[in-house]
Write a protein that holds these residues in place. Structure first.
Motif, mmCIF file in Angstrom:
data_model
loop_
_atom_site.group_PDB
_atom_site.id
_atom_site.type_symbol
_atom_site.label_atom_id
_atom_site.label_comp_id
_atom_site.label_asym_id
_atom_site.label_seq_id
_atom_site.Cartn_x
_atom_site.Cartn_y
_atom_site.Cartn_z
ATOM 1 N N LYS A 1 -3.985 -2.556 7.418
ATOM 2 C CA LYS A 1 -4.820 -2.633 8.489
ATOM 3 C C LYS A 1 -5.277 -4.146 9.011
ATOM 4 O O LYS A 1 -5.702 -4.502 10.112
ATOM 5 N N TYR B 1 -12.197 -1.728 -7.042
ATOM 6 C CA TYR B 1 -11.130 -0.706 -7.736
ATOM 7 C C TYR B 1 -11.402 -0.688 -9.006
ATOM 8 O O TYR B 1 -11.431 0.184 -9.550
ATOM 9 N N SER C 1 -13.543 -7.962 -4.300
ATOM 10 C CA SER C 1 -13.253 -6.849 -3.654
ATOM 11 C C SER C 1 -12.104 -6.056 -4.983
ATOM 12 O O SER C 1 -11.954 -5.196 -4.783
ATOM 13 N N SER D 1 -14.790 -2.186 -0.671
ATOM 14 C CA SER D 1 -13.094 -4.033 -0.669
ATOM 15 C C SER D 1 -13.008 -4.412 0.830
ATOM 16 O O SER D 1 -13.288 -5.931 0.993
ATOM 17 N N ILE E 1 -3.871 8.063 -7.776
ATOM 18 C CA ILE E 1 -4.691 8.383 -6.251
ATOM 19 C C ILE E 1 -5.085 7.867 -4.955
ATOM 20 O O ILE E 1 -4.832 8.117 -4.349
ATOM 21 N N LEU E 2 -5.696 6.570 -5.293
ATOM 22 C CA LEU E 2 -6.189 5.789 -4.832
ATOM 23 C C LEU E 2 -5.641 4.518 -3.621
ATOM 24 O O LEU E 2 -5.256 4.426 -3.377
ATOM 25 N N LYS E 3 -4.156 4.494 -4.509
ATOM 26 C CA LYS E 3 -3.452 3.280 -4.425
ATOM 27 C C LYS E 3 -2.735 4.069 -2.183
ATOM 28 O O LYS E 3 -2.660 2.679 -2.018
ATOM 29 N N PRO E 4 -2.359 4.878 -1.921
ATOM 30 C CA PRO E 4 -2.196 4.622 -1.193
ATOM 31 C C PRO E 4 -2.933 4.069 -0.140
ATOM 32 O O PRO E 4 -2.881 3.439 0.676
ATOM 33 N N LEU E 5 -4.320 4.625 -0.332
ATOM 34 C CA LEU E 5 -5.484 4.497 1.045
ATOM 35 C C LEU E 5 -5.922 2.855 0.806
ATOM 36 O O LEU E 5 -6.211 2.227 1.856
ATOM 37 N N ILE E 6 -5.813 1.773 -0.555
ATOM 38 C CA ILE E 6 -6.132 1.131 -0.726
ATOM 39 C C ILE E 6 -5.060 0.229 -0.139
ATOM 40 O O ILE E 6 -5.567 -0.434 0.535
ATOM 41 N N ASN E 7 -3.558 0.645 -0.046
ATOM 42 C CA ASN E 7 -2.530 -0.081 0.725
ATOM 43 C C ASN E 7 -2.965 -0.015 2.170
ATOM 44 O O ASN E 7 -2.780 -1.163 2.858
ATOM 45 N N GLU E 8 -3.620 1.006 2.242
ATOM 46 C CA GLU E 8 -3.160 1.592 4.208
ATOM 47 C C GLU E 8 -4.631 0.327 4.561
ATOM 48 O O GLU E 8 -4.705 -0.139 5.446
ATOM 49 N N THR E 9 -5.774 0.371 3.638
ATOM 50 C CA THR E 9 -7.157 -0.569 4.065
ATOM 51 C C THR E 9 -6.887 -2.147 3.847
ATOM 52 O O THR E 9 -6.771 -2.719 5.216
ATOM 53 N N VAL E 10 -6.051 -2.627 3.028
ATOM 54 C CA VAL E 10 -5.286 -3.671 3.167
ATOM 55 C C VAL E 10 -4.478 -3.981 3.812
ATOM 56 O O VAL E 10 -3.903 -5.146 5.245
ATOM 57 N N GLN F 1 -6.923 8.823 2.999
ATOM 58 C CA GLN F 1 -6.552 8.448 3.507
ATOM 59 C C GLN F 1 -7.106 7.595 4.734
ATOM 60 O O GLN F 1 -8.676 8.617 5.009
ATOM 61 N N MET G 1 -16.057 -6.278 1.452
ATOM 62 C CA MET G 1 -15.572 -8.485 1.237
ATOM 63 C C MET G 1 -14.925 -8.408 2.522
ATOM 64 O O MET G 1 -15.272 -9.589 2.489
#
Lengths: 243, 243
Positions: free
Chosen positions: A194, A167, A163, B163, A183-192, B102, B166
């Motif tokens: 969930k 990134y 994973s 990710s 710019i991608l961090k809010p998306l990554i954080n929300e993915t995790v 998002q 994964m």
């Protein structure tokens, strides 16, 4: 309280030494080929240090926290003391397992209480000792079987290293277009976020999940690197085939 | 305060309608083929609702938040009003972009303030309006170019959907060995925690990063599914080739 000898002075040894010391165990000795690092670590946890395995002291048991490929040789040189190693994948006759399922990085502080410890030993008395030591530093302790540990290690590579590689790829794609990975961090954080309360499969989204072949083709056209195209295709096919 | 017509009643439309309404904008109308959903959403944000695009009211502008493949046709039917769509990948002459970067899921509450909004329009007056509207609901607003938006969308697929895939694979591997996915969560969370302040490339760990071919082969032996073997191999090769 246990008397422990720690072999190794890398990230895992470092985190373990501090956790054990703070939990009230006694670190008798730190043994490592790296004289400077073992001396520095030993000093912090009030232990003796040596680079010479022959000068091993007496203790309740030994924890070997070194690179996987060196474990067998080191274990073979330890006599008359119970030994556990910290590897998720190595199997050694006569060595127990004390495997912290976590990614340790130099200087990145970590809440050891939340790290799952996977313990197993053929010697059930030693196993009980290791389980108790694990419980003294972590709230997540598991007795697991040999074959389970290896699957766990494999699953951890997917869930963490792979994973993270997604990134890495995203960061590179953005850099090429003068965009900041930030710019991608809010998306990554929300993915995790969930998957804390949902199965990853249940919350999958995106073009492959929607079977949106037009977007998939647009993406493939945007990728000029053949290797990246291949990564994209292989993972997309995996998602497309899911129910 | 802007008067907005919203087309769509899915997750994105739903989150946007509430955010705009709470920021003090007026939702004039919700238009969606799904009569029940559009009426329910319209009621919550004090708007009119219709399933008939011909019955569109007057407003400052229209936001089209529907499936990618339906956007072009809907936009072509809107006359005399500025239009923006919310897609990260679709390009339509005469439509501006109002793209929230998002992953939106039904019923999963989300802090819209932290969602990056990517805005672009050929009409610079409309672009300024959209930027201001975005700033009224989010603290992360970006004016981005057409080609940047598509790369961003592609990078988001790697960083979020891939990710997550994964995690899907890890969960399946564990289930087969009677292990709970729960055990991996501290590792997953720490992996994401690390990249908040470090480049993903700098904090990569694992067998491929260490060029530990023995462990890689053990893992490949553990995978009995040819497709998963392929995923493992392709991503591992990618990491192995990195400096």
């Amino acid at each position: 309280m246990q008397k422990v000898i720690l072999i190794g002075s890398g990230n895992v040894a470092d985190h373990l030494a501090h956790a054990l010391y703070e939990a009230g165990h006694q670190i008798i000795q730190v043994i490592s080929q790296n004289k400077k690092k073992s001396a520095a670590l030993a000093q912090k946890v009030n232990a003796n240090s040596t680079t010479d395995l022959e000068k091993i002291k007496k203790a309740d048991f030994v924890i070997v926290a070194i690179n996987d490929d060196a474990i067998a040789q080191v274990v073979s040189k330890i006599h008359n003391l119970p030994v556990a190693h910290t590897s998720g994948i190595v199997s050694i006759e006569n060595a127990a397992v004390f495997y912290p399922l976590q990614t340790f990085s130099k200087g990145v502080p970590l809440d050891i209480k939340s790290v799952p410890f996977c313990v197993s030993s053929k010697d059930k008395v030693f196993e009980t000792t290791l389980l108790n030591v694990a419980k003294s530093i972590s709230s997540r302790v598991f007795q697991i079987e040999e074959n389970q540990r290896k699957i766990l290690h494999l699953a951890a590579v997917f869930a963490s290293n792979f994973s993270n590689q997604m990134y890495v790829i995203a960061e590179r794609l953005l850099a090429k277009s003068d965009l900041d990975f930030e710019i991608l961090k809010p998306l990554i954080n929300e993915t995790v976020n969930k998957i804390q309360t949902n199965s990853p499969q249940a919350v999958q989204t995106g073009p492959a999940k929607r079977k949106d072949l037009e977007t998939i083709n647009t993406h493939l056209d945007l990728l000029d690197d053949e290797e990246l195209k291949n990564v994209y295709q292989v993972i997309t096919n995996q998602i497309l085939k899911q129910k």
